[in-house]
Design an enzyme around this catalytic site. Structure first.
Site, mmCIF file in Angstrom:
data_model
loop_
_atom_site.group_PDB
_atom_site.id
_atom_site.type_symbol
_atom_site.label_atom_id
_atom_site.label_comp_id
_atom_site.label_asym_id
_atom_site.label_seq_id
_atom_site.Cartn_x
_atom_site.Cartn_y
_atom_site.Cartn_z
ATOM 1 N N LYS A 1 0.106 0.784 10.511
ATOM 2 C CA LYS A 1 -0.883 1.835 10.788
ATOM 3 C C LYS A 1 -2.126 1.263 11.457
ATOM 4 C CE LYS A 1 0.267 5.659 7.841
ATOM 5 N NZ LYS A 1 0.049 6.310 6.556
ATOM 6 N N HIS B 1 3.651 -1.981 3.300
ATOM 7 C CA HIS B 1 4.605 -1.150 4.054
ATOM 8 C C HIS B 1 3.967 -0.448 5.247
ATOM 9 C CE1 HIS B 1 2.800 2.103 1.663
ATOM 10 N NE2 HIS B 1 3.344 2.957 2.506
ATOM 11 N N ASP B 2 2.688 -0.098 5.138
ATOM 12 C CA ASP B 2 2.020 0.651 6.219
ATOM 13 C C ASP B 2 1.142 -0.245 7.087
ATOM 14 O OD1 ASP B 2 2.930 3.273 6.149
ATOM 15 O OD2 ASP B 2 1.503 3.900 4.603
#
Ligand SMILES: [Fe+2]
Ligand SMILES: [Fe+2]
Length: 464
Positions: free
Chosen positions: A319, A315-316
């Site tokens: 980043k 999900h990240d």
């Protein structure tokens, strides 16, 4: 359970674009390096099986890249993305190094910090650079193994920064001691960086200049022959390059990935994501665990749980495109920094949507910071637009964010995290998911220092 078969190269190509983001390289750098490097490999007559290993080494050469981003930022007080991009143009001569250090150390820091930063580099520069590269290479090789690649590929990633003359890092091996895949990857990397920033002739000149120093002279000669062909450059600059590289995977047959393999790839890539910042260490794994606990509690079937675990692991991923000067900032983010932070959700969606096998995960990556009351980001979606899958992962995400250390505050006890979640229930997160997580944790108490999960949960229940 359904079984799927998907080309490994398609997934790795797409993930390589996430690595470009962390390296601060123009998009497609690893794919272009793969194109350049495999041409050199063919030119020197490598066998198909070797070319296939080389192909994956080139796409994954930067696998360990995120692991030194935080340290670069801390040591040099600079934006790690532009630091890494420009560092690759430096060849080690004193004037270039000084210009680089003065240009990049602490652009956003005060004079005293900047002075100390420069001093630290002057006194410990060599050691610092060795440590950084060692971490990067070892980590990259480990992750390549976790992705089931051969020792050939892992070794290629491990020795990426070694130079022909023994002046490279982290070990300083020389000549043919350096694995061939690493020698080709370093040359291809530099060729692409220079052709992108200064053009074809500059790339050819730079490779020739570093022959016998950084690079294997025989490989430089092979590159010279390849680079003399106009069609080589036309294809390198073509919009179709990604497809061309995908279609030209060497070997008898393309490597395929099934569901178990995709799980391994997602888990390995989660390590790349989490290595980006000390504050996100282990975050993706924990979000996957909390997501699975919620999903199990909600009676979701095994296929659904598998899908959610992968979504949580990745999900990240966006980043990787956010500088550590923002991710690790101890104080409050200003408007511009907050804007950069929020963009990670869009990056996650963009990266995942390009991976056929992971495209369904893109909407979770893109929406995991949305709130039921429409006050989330990036789109400000409202409850009826936020699917249950998104609600599950975002509940797990915020629970981990609250119970882990953050740059701006220490971890909080589980009981406090649940009271915050319940305060925002229905506005921020879905009460069904909060409830499921609470039930699941009651069955499997999670102890924190100074916190007794069961008691805490029991108290909250009594108060509700
Ligand atoms: Fe996030
Ligand atoms: Fe997260």
């Amino acid at each position: 359970m359904r079984t799927i078969q998907i080309r490994l190269a398609e997934i790795i190509e797409a993930l390589s674009k996430a690595l470009d983001l962390t390296e601060g390289q123009p998009p497609g750098h690893c794919i272009r390096a793969c194109y350049i490097g495999t041409h050199i490999g063919r030119e020197i007559g490598m066998a198909d099986s070797e070319l296939q290993e080389l192909y994956y080494t080139l796409l994954l050469k930067d696998l360990g890249c995120s692991s030194n981003a935080a340290r670069i930022c801390e040591l040099y007080m600079a934006d790690d993305l532009s630091f890494k991009r420009d560092f690759k143009l430096v060849d080690g001569s004193l004037s270039q190094v000084l210009r680089f250090v003065l240009g990049h150390t602490g652009m956003q820091a005060g004079l005293a910090e900047r002075f100390r930063g420069i001093l630290n580099i002057m006194q410990n520069g060599g050691k610092i650079a060795t440590d950084l590269i060692q971490t990067r290479c070892q980590r990259g090789a480990e992750i390549a193994r976790q992705m089931r690649f051969t020792e050939g590929v892992a070794g290629g990633v491990l020795s990426l920064d070694e130079h022909w003359n023994g002046g490279g890092k982290p070990i300083g091996i020389a000549g043919e001691e350096i694995p061939l895949y690493s020698r080709i990857a370093l040359l291809a990397q530099v060729a692409d960086i220079f052709q992108m920033s200064a053009g074809r002739e500059a790339a050819i000149a730079e490779i020739a200049k570093r022959a016998d120093g950084w690079f294997d002279p025989a490989l430089c000669a092979a590159f010279g022959r390849v680079a003399a062909r106009d069609d080589f450059w036309t294809t390198l600059r073509s919009d179709e390059l990604e497809t061309i590289v995908l279609e030209s995977e060497p070997g008898q047959q393309a490597i395929m990935a099934d569901d178990d393999y995709l799980d391994d790839i997602a888990a390995a890539f989660a390590r790349v994501i989490d290595a980006k910042s000390p504050y996100t260490s282990g975050h993706s794994d924990r979000v996957a665990l909390f997501t699975d606990l919620i999903a199990e509690e909600m009676g979701i079937d095994e296929d659904g749980r598998r899908f959610l675990r992968r979504a949580a692991l990745l999900h990240d991923i966006g980043k990787l495109g956010v500088s550590n000067s923002v991710l690790d900032k101890p104080g409050k983010l200003d408007d511009e920094e907050w804007g950069a932070m929020k963009r990670h959700a869009e990056f996650s969606e963009m990266i995942l949507s390009h991976i056929g096998a992971f495209a369904d995960l893109a909407k979770i990556g893109g929406a995991h910071h949305e709130r039921l009351d429409g006050k989330g980001y990036p789109r400000g979606l409202t409850a009826d637009e936020i699917a249950m899958e998104v609600r599950i992962v975002s509940t797990a995400d915020v629970f981990d964010a609250l119970t882990a250390d953050r740059p701006y505050r220490a971890a909080m006890p589980i009981s406090k995290a649940f009271s915050i979640l319940w305060e925002g229930a229905g506005q921020s997160h879905d009460p069904i998911c909060i409830e499921a997580l609470e039930r699941a944790l009651r069955k499997t108490p999670l102890q924190q220092p100074g916190d007794a999960a069961e008691t805490a949960l029991g108290e909250r229940q009594a108060a509700a």
